[in-house]
Design an enzyme around this catalytic site. Sequence first.
Site, mmCIF file in Angstrom:
data_model
loop_
_atom_site.group_PDB
_atom_site.id
_atom_site.type_symbol
_atom_site.label_atom_id
_atom_site.label_comp_id
_atom_site.label_asym_id
_atom_site.label_seq_id
_atom_site.Cartn_x
_atom_site.Cartn_y
_atom_site.Cartn_z
ATOM 1 N N LEU A 120 -25.453 111.893 19.529
ATOM 2 C CA LEU A 120 -24.599 110.941 19.804
ATOM 3 C C LEU A 120 -24.184 111.119 21.200
ATOM 4 O O LEU A 120 -23.243 110.467 21.662
ATOM 5 C CB LEU A 120 -23.264 110.875 18.724
ATOM 6 C CG LEU A 120 -24.135 110.866 17.251
ATOM 7 C CD1 LEU A 120 -22.744 110.915 16.387
ATOM 8 C CD2 LEU A 120 -24.552 109.475 17.092
ATOM 9 N N CYS A 121 -24.662 112.106 22.000
ATOM 10 C CA CYS A 121 -24.430 112.038 23.305
ATOM 11 C C CYS A 121 -25.152 110.961 24.059
ATOM 12 O O CYS A 121 -26.121 110.698 24.069
ATOM 13 C CB CYS A 121 -24.524 113.442 24.145
ATOM 14 S SG CYS A 121 -23.583 114.825 23.522
ATOM 15 N N HIS A 122 -24.300 110.289 24.922
ATOM 16 C CA HIS A 122 -24.875 109.189 25.745
ATOM 17 C C HIS A 122 -25.734 109.854 26.687
ATOM 18 O O HIS A 122 -25.219 111.051 27.433
ATOM 19 C CB HIS A 122 -23.866 108.421 26.708
ATOM 20 C CG HIS A 122 -22.977 107.766 25.727
ATOM 21 N ND1 HIS A 122 -21.783 108.344 24.935
ATOM 22 C CD2 HIS A 122 -22.915 106.463 25.184
ATOM 23 C CE1 HIS A 122 -21.217 107.125 24.235
ATOM 24 N NE2 HIS A 122 -21.883 105.921 24.472
ATOM 25 N N MET A 165 -20.059 117.747 27.895
ATOM 26 C CA MET A 165 -21.184 118.310 27.076
ATOM 27 C C MET A 165 -22.523 118.918 27.787
ATOM 28 O O MET A 165 -23.182 119.793 27.645
ATOM 29 C CB MET A 165 -21.707 117.411 25.999
ATOM 30 C CG MET A 165 -20.657 116.979 24.987
ATOM 31 S SD MET A 165 -19.936 118.616 24.273
ATOM 32 C CE MET A 165 -21.477 119.118 23.480
ATOM 33 N N GLU A 166 -22.662 118.143 29.096
ATOM 34 C CA GLU A 166 -23.690 118.540 30.029
ATOM 35 C C GLU A 166 -23.472 119.895 30.655
ATOM 36 O O GLU A 166 -24.186 120.815 30.707
ATOM 37 C CB GLU A 166 -23.954 117.191 31.165
ATOM 38 C CG GLU A 166 -24.437 116.310 30.565
ATOM 39 C CD GLU A 166 -24.025 115.519 29.640
ATOM 40 O OE1 GLU A 166 -24.292 114.481 29.039
ATOM 41 O OE2 GLU A 166 -22.559 115.414 29.678
ATOM 42 N N ASP A 216 -32.579 136.056 26.171
ATOM 43 C CA ASP A 216 -34.043 136.121 25.902
ATOM 44 C C ASP A 216 -34.903 137.136 26.764
ATOM 45 O O ASP A 216 -35.669 137.886 26.483
ATOM 46 C CB ASP A 216 -34.782 134.565 25.952
ATOM 47 C CG ASP A 216 -36.315 134.773 25.886
ATOM 48 O OD1 ASP A 216 -36.542 135.293 24.600
ATOM 49 O OD2 ASP A 216 -37.125 134.187 26.781
#
Length: 146
Positions: free
Chosen positions: A61-63, A98-99, A113
Amino acid sequence: MVDISAKPESHRVAEARATIELTPEVCAMVLTGRLPKGEALAVARVAGILAAKDTSRLIPLCHPLSLDQIDVLFARVGDAAIEIRATARCRGSTGVEMEAMTAAAVAALTLYDMCKGVCRAARITRVELLAKSGGKSGPWRREATS
């Protein structure tokens, strides 16, 4: 997805951070490029940038956004931690929080990692938004905590 078609475009910026805790020895190895897997900071920077560009594919749902800039920076915190700061910028109708958070989190995961073979105690902490600006709600900054 939320309909953003009626929202005006504005310059938007978001800054996020993540912290990875290591042993002092492994922290020094990361910062001097002496890990067995190679130059961890360079790899983590590229991973964070790529993750920011793919946020709409990773987070439902992120654009999808046309990003203007992504910065991923690293700083030593004490003897045994590295803070990752990611800043995302765009001109658009929705924010880039969010980015920025995805960039910081994936850069931290990449460091994990690359360190896991020499530091089983590695731990990622404090993935959080630090600041945002642009849009109707205006600027916001996380208050400093101890």
